[in-house]
Enzyme design. Structure first.
Site, PDB file in Angstrom:
ATOM      1  N   HIS A 142       3.316  -2.002   4.273  1.00  0.00           N
ATOM      2  CA  HIS A 142       3.450  -0.800   3.435  1.00  0.00           C
ATOM      3  C   HIS A 142       4.517  -1.027   2.366  1.00  0.00           C
ATOM      4  CE1 HIS A 142       1.143   2.654   5.249  1.00  0.00           C
ATOM      5  NE2 HIS A 142       0.923   1.707   6.128  1.00  0.00           N
ATOM      6  N   ALA A 149      -7.847   6.146  10.918  1.00  0.00           N
ATOM      7  CA  ALA A 149      -7.023   4.940  10.825  1.00  0.00           C
ATOM      8  C   ALA A 149      -7.691   3.883   9.945  1.00  0.00           C
ATOM      9  CB  ALA A 149      -6.798   4.365  12.230  1.00  0.00           C
ATOM     10  N   GLU A 199      14.087   7.686   4.612  1.00  0.00           N
ATOM     11  CA  GLU A 199      13.631   7.741   5.996  1.00  0.00           C
ATOM     12  C   GLU A 199      13.932   9.123   6.564  1.00  0.00           C
ATOM     13  OE1 GLU A 199      15.328   4.400   8.062  1.00  0.00           O
ATOM     14  OE2 GLU A 199      14.158   2.977   6.892  1.00  0.00           O
TER      15      GLU A 199
END
Length: 190
Positions: A63, A18, A75
């Site tokens: 983002h 991360a 998406e």
């Protein structure tokens, strides 16, 4: 990565922990594909964004703000293989991220998951578009104490390894540095 390598790499895998810079590295490679080779970039967002989670929405917005305005967004929360199979050869798909996509499918039983995984791997092997995949590294810590956590970690680790056998190059991004594992390491069969 030399510019010629970006063009010749059909499947690229970027993995790491991360906040390591994985997404930024993927965005840089996709931008190189666009500017140097005229590829159309499609950002494949795999998250199902909960509208009541302000912190999550802020992450999604961060983002979005990094991406050039001419990049398309697609998406794809479940049918990633179909999106890859449908992409035109002049396209660079930036898939962010495999872990989020897998989490959307975590309730699949083992047989269904095996079919889903096989379909994705087949589509990657046959892809006409360039595909850059971002994957989280989750297995470097303790074994999760609950079954769903272990399922997620094990499935993502296995999927990442199988994609790593198809991809070239494979990058590990950590601490803000991208390491080309394909150049530095030895692939393990099996």
């Amino acid at each position: 990565m030399p510019m010629s390598d970006v063009k010749s790499s059909r499947v690229i895998l970027i993995t790491g922990p991360a906040r390591s810079g994985k997404s930024e590295w993927g965005e840089r490679l996709a931008a190189q594909s666009a500017t140097q080779f005229g590829q159309r970039v499609v950002y494949v967002a795999t998250a199902i964004a909960p509208t009541d989670d302000a912190e999550w929405l802020a992450r999604v917005e961060a983002h979005r703000n990094r991406r050039p305005a001419d990049w398309e967004t697609l998406e794809v929360s479940h049918h990633l293989a179909k999106a890859i199979a449908a992409a035109a050869p002049d396209t660079c798909l930036l898939v962010d991220s495999l872990g989020t996509w897998l989490a959307n499918l975590l309730e699949q039983d083992e047989e269904t998951w095996a079919e889903t995984q096989a379909e994705l791997l087949h589509c990657l092997e046959q892809a006409q578009a360039q595909v850059i995949l971002i994957a989280e590294e989750t297995g470097w810590g303790v074994v999760p104490a609950y079954p769903l956590g272990r399922r997620f970690r094990d499935r993502l680790g296995t999927l990442t390894r199988k994609i790593g056998a198809i991809a070239n190059p494979v990058y590990l991004v950590t601490g803000g540095y991208a390491l080309n594992l394909s150049a530095l390491g030895t692939q393990i069969d099996g």
